[in-house]
Design a protein around this motif. Structure first.
Motif, PDB file in Angstrom:
ATOM      1  N   ARG A 118       0.835  -1.198   0.000  1.00  0.00           N
ATOM      2  CA  ARG A 118       0.000   0.000   0.000  1.00  0.00           C
ATOM      3  C   ARG A 118       0.875   1.256   0.000  1.00  0.00           C
ATOM      4  O   ARG A 118       0.582   2.221  -0.686  1.00  0.00           O
ATOM      5  CB  ARG A 118      -0.939  -0.027   1.218  1.00  0.00           C
ATOM      6  CG  ARG A 118      -1.767   1.201   1.429  1.00  0.00           C
ATOM      7  CD  ARG A 118      -2.448   1.690   0.179  1.00  0.00           C
ATOM      8  NE  ARG A 118      -3.573   0.883  -0.254  1.00  0.00           N
ATOM      9  CZ  ARG A 118      -4.087   0.930  -1.476  1.00  0.00           C
ATOM     10  NH1 ARG A 118      -3.590   1.762  -2.390  1.00  0.00           N
ATOM     11  NH2 ARG A 118      -5.101   0.163  -1.803  1.00  0.00           N
ATOM     12  N   LEU A 141       2.025   1.681  -3.494  1.00  0.00           N
ATOM     13  CA  LEU A 141       0.966   2.035  -4.444  1.00  0.00           C
ATOM     14  C   LEU A 141       0.477   3.461  -4.245  1.00  0.00           C
ATOM     15  O   LEU A 141       0.050   4.117  -5.181  1.00  0.00           O
ATOM     16  CB  LEU A 141      -0.217   1.071  -4.294  1.00  0.00           C
ATOM     17  CG  LEU A 141      -0.027  -0.340  -4.843  1.00  0.00           C
ATOM     18  CD1 LEU A 141      -1.273  -1.166  -4.578  1.00  0.00           C
ATOM     19  CD2 LEU A 141       0.262  -0.299  -6.336  1.00  0.00           C
ATOM     20  N   PRO A 199      -2.275   5.962  -3.505  1.00  0.00           N
ATOM     21  CA  PRO A 199      -1.770   6.927  -4.464  1.00  0.00           C
ATOM     22  C   PRO A 199      -1.433   8.278  -3.824  1.00  0.00           C
ATOM     23  O   PRO A 199      -0.530   8.955  -4.299  1.00  0.00           O
ATOM     24  CB  PRO A 199      -2.931   7.086  -5.453  1.00  0.00           C
ATOM     25  CG  PRO A 199      -4.131   6.707  -4.659  1.00  0.00           C
ATOM     26  CD  PRO A 199      -3.698   5.724  -3.633  1.00  0.00           C
ATOM     27  N   TYR A 223      -1.042  10.818   1.832  1.00  0.00           N
ATOM     28  CA  TYR A 223      -1.637  10.431   3.110  1.00  0.00           C
ATOM     29  C   TYR A 223      -1.750   8.915   3.228  1.00  0.00           C
ATOM     30  O   TYR A 223      -1.620   8.370   4.313  1.00  0.00           O
ATOM     31  CB  TYR A 223      -2.996  11.102   3.277  1.00  0.00           C
ATOM     32  CG  TYR A 223      -2.835  12.587   3.427  1.00  0.00           C
ATOM     33  CD1 TYR A 223      -2.353  13.108   4.605  1.00  0.00           C
ATOM     34  CD2 TYR A 223      -3.105  13.448   2.376  1.00  0.00           C
ATOM     35  CE1 TYR A 223      -2.150  14.463   4.757  1.00  0.00           C
ATOM     36  CE2 TYR A 223      -2.906  14.802   2.510  1.00  0.00           C
ATOM     37  CZ  TYR A 223      -2.433  15.310   3.697  1.00  0.00           C
ATOM     38  OH  TYR A 223      -2.214  16.639   3.841  1.00  0.00           O
ATOM     39  N   ASP A 224      -1.998   8.230   2.096  1.00  0.00           N
ATOM     40  CA  ASP A 224      -1.999   6.764   2.131  1.00  0.00           C
ATOM     41  C   ASP A 224      -0.639   6.256   2.571  1.00  0.00           C
ATOM     42  O   ASP A 224      -0.528   5.316   3.350  1.00  0.00           O
ATOM     43  CB  ASP A 224      -2.321   6.209   0.741  1.00  0.00           C
ATOM     44  CG  ASP A 224      -3.767   6.429   0.372  1.00  0.00           C
ATOM     45  OD1 ASP A 224      -4.611   5.791   0.992  1.00  0.00           O
ATOM     46  OD2 ASP A 224      -4.034   7.251  -0.517  1.00  0.00           O
ATOM     47  N   LEU A 234      -5.370  -2.990   1.492  1.00  0.00           N
ATOM     48  CA  LEU A 234      -5.206  -3.090   0.039  1.00  0.00           C
ATOM     49  C   LEU A 234      -6.543  -3.008  -0.688  1.00  0.00           C
ATOM     50  O   LEU A 234      -6.634  -2.472  -1.791  1.00  0.00           O
ATOM     51  CB  LEU A 234      -4.515  -4.407  -0.313  1.00  0.00           C
ATOM     52  CG  LEU A 234      -3.015  -4.433  -0.051  1.00  0.00           C
ATOM     53  CD1 LEU A 234      -2.439  -5.759  -0.493  1.00  0.00           C
ATOM     54  CD2 LEU A 234      -2.325  -3.294  -0.775  1.00  0.00           C
ATOM     55  N   PHE A 254      -8.868   6.599   0.745  1.00  0.00           N
ATOM     56  CA  PHE A 254      -8.023   6.797   1.917  1.00  0.00           C
ATOM     57  C   PHE A 254      -8.785   6.661   3.230  1.00  0.00           C
ATOM     58  O   PHE A 254      -8.324   5.992   4.157  1.00  0.00           O
ATOM     59  CB  PHE A 254      -7.364   8.179   1.819  1.00  0.00           C
ATOM     60  CG  PHE A 254      -6.736   8.612   3.102  1.00  0.00           C
ATOM     61  CD1 PHE A 254      -5.577   8.003   3.544  1.00  0.00           C
ATOM     62  CD2 PHE A 254      -7.305   9.611   3.879  1.00  0.00           C
ATOM     63  CE1 PHE A 254      -5.000   8.379   4.737  1.00  0.00           C
ATOM     64  CE2 PHE A 254      -6.732   9.990   5.067  1.00  0.00           C
ATOM     65  CZ  PHE A 254      -5.577   9.373   5.497  1.00  0.00           C
ATOM     66  N   LEU A 270      -4.053  12.415  11.090  1.00  0.00           N
ATOM     67  CA  LEU A 270      -3.916  12.075   9.669  1.00  0.00           C
ATOM     68  C   LEU A 270      -5.197  12.408   8.903  1.00  0.00           C
ATOM     69  O   LEU A 270      -5.164  13.054   7.845  1.00  0.00           O
ATOM     70  CB  LEU A 270      -3.617  10.577   9.585  1.00  0.00           C
ATOM     71  CG  LEU A 270      -3.113   9.994   8.301  1.00  0.00           C
ATOM     72  CD1 LEU A 270      -1.806  10.636   7.936  1.00  0.00           C
ATOM     73  CD2 LEU A 270      -2.905   8.501   8.492  1.00  0.00           C
TER      74      LEU A 270
END
Lengths: 95, 169, 111
Positions: free
Chosen positions: A19, A22, A24, A27-28, C28, C33, C86
């Motif tokens: 992840r 990847l 995108p 923040y991910d 995954l 998000f 976050l």
């Protein structure tokens, strides 16, 4: 059995890493980074038990502290572009 | 004063727990670092009922047990949704006026919501919490406010009025 | 008795591993998000708590257990704080959540 637990954590770390690669969005990646840190704490703790050296827990504890501080620092840096004061409030005390 | 004392006792317990060496030299190091930390905190003027919530300590186990049960339930639910094929989620955002009056109570509420899988507090400002929920049902649970009432009861049983709290609720 | 505690601890460790892998799969699989954060909180709560509880049963009533309790308390306090920071940062930065329902009373909470 400790081995099974450690394999489980390792697989999770791998998935989290995928992840992080990847994305995108940034923040991910930060989310993945933070999770990777907490999984590392678990990994180190179980590894200590596997090797019969529970002193590893101290490392896990320190890692948890650093991971939290690091995540907050990265977020603060992303939001303000600065880790300390901005120009306007430079002469004001911090506390 | 009792908050400062509570802080020192807490720090000392932490030192004894983590050091694992019990000799006069280490006791001296421990005393020194506990007093230094307590002095720095006192100098920063952050030693109060918010940083050392002694008044909540006695009632914490009941709340923690309830929260643990809630977390266990929603963990099962979210895990099932992750594993079930096809789309089984319905992301929802909602707002709720939070019940707890003190900043500490509101923080406990927001953190409890975030800790429970399926709901994340995205914003908390002027007594209004913005929550992202994984499913419509999770959002409805927030709107009904069971957790809110629990935190309020927990806060009330603690009994100390917070002098930091801003009006907004 | 020892065998029983041992068995309980294996069950907890295995449960922790299973939950953390499920969380990893969720990270995954989830579409955006904000939904990924919910998957992340599975590994952070169930995975972490079960695994540490399993280790506690292995250690018995020793300083090691006290340290494990401390790690658990610390993670329980920090992980929602980090998640919240976050999420808030992402929302302020304009990362749009994909929503089925939007029941927010105010459009956006200002920074």
């Amino acid at each position: 059995m400790f081995l099974a637990a450690i394999i489980g954590v390792a697989v999770t770390m791998l998935l989290i890493l995928i992840r992080a690669l990847l994305g995108p969005s940034a923040y991910d990646r930060i989310l993945a980074l933070n999770l990777f840190g907490t999984k590392t704490v678990l990994f180190v703790s179980v590894l200590g038990f596997l090797n019969g050296r529970p002193e590893f827990l101290d490392l896990g504890l320190v890692y948890a502290l650093i991971n939290f501080t690091g995540t907050i620092a990265v977020l603060k840096f992303m939001q303000y572009g600065d880790l300390g004061w901005d120009e306007a409030s430079k002469d004001k005390p911090d506390v | 004063m009792r908050y400062l004392l509570g802080l020192i006792v807490g720090l000392a317990a932490l030192w004894l727990l983590l050091s694992g060496h019990y000799s006069p030299l280490f006791y001296a190091f421990g005393t020194g670092s506990c007093l230094l930390t307590a002095w720095i905190c006192w100098r920063m003027r952050i030693v109060d009922n918010e940083t050392v919530p002694l008044h909540l300590l006695a009632h914490a186990p009941v709340y923690i047990a309830w929260l643990g049960w809630e977390i266990a339930k929603s963990n099962g639910d979210v895990a099932r949704r992750i594993l079930s094929p096809g789309r089984s989620i319905s992301p929802t955002m909602t707002t709720r006026r939070v019940g707890p009056a003190t900043d500490l109570g509101r923080t406990i509420y927001a953190n409890s919501v975030t800790l429970t899988p399926g709901t994340v507090t995205v914003g908390l400002r002027d007594g209004l919490a913005e929550v992202h929920a994984l499913t419509d049902a999770n959002a409805r649970d927030i709107e009904e406010g069971d957790m809110d009432r629990r935190v309020q009861a927990f806060e009330r049983r603690g009994g100390v009025r917070d002098d930091h709290s801003h009006d907004g609720g | 008795m020892t065998a029983l505690i041992d068995m309980a601890s294996w069950v907890l460790l295995a449960g922790g591993a299973v939950f953390s892998v499920i969380g990893g799969i969720g990270i995954l699989r989830m579409p955006d998000f904000y939904t990924r954060m919910h998957a992340a909180s599975i590994t952070d709560t169930a995975g972490m708590a079960l695994m540490l509880a399993g280790l506690m049963l292995q250690a018995g009533l020793t300083l090691v257990t006290a340290k494990l309790v401390f790690i658990m308390v610390f993670l329980i306090i920090t992980s929602p704080t980090a998640t919240h920071a976050l999420a808030r940062a992402a929302l302020h930065d304009g990362v749009r959540p994909q929503l089925d329902h939007d029941r927010r009373r105010h459009t956006e909470i200002e920074p």
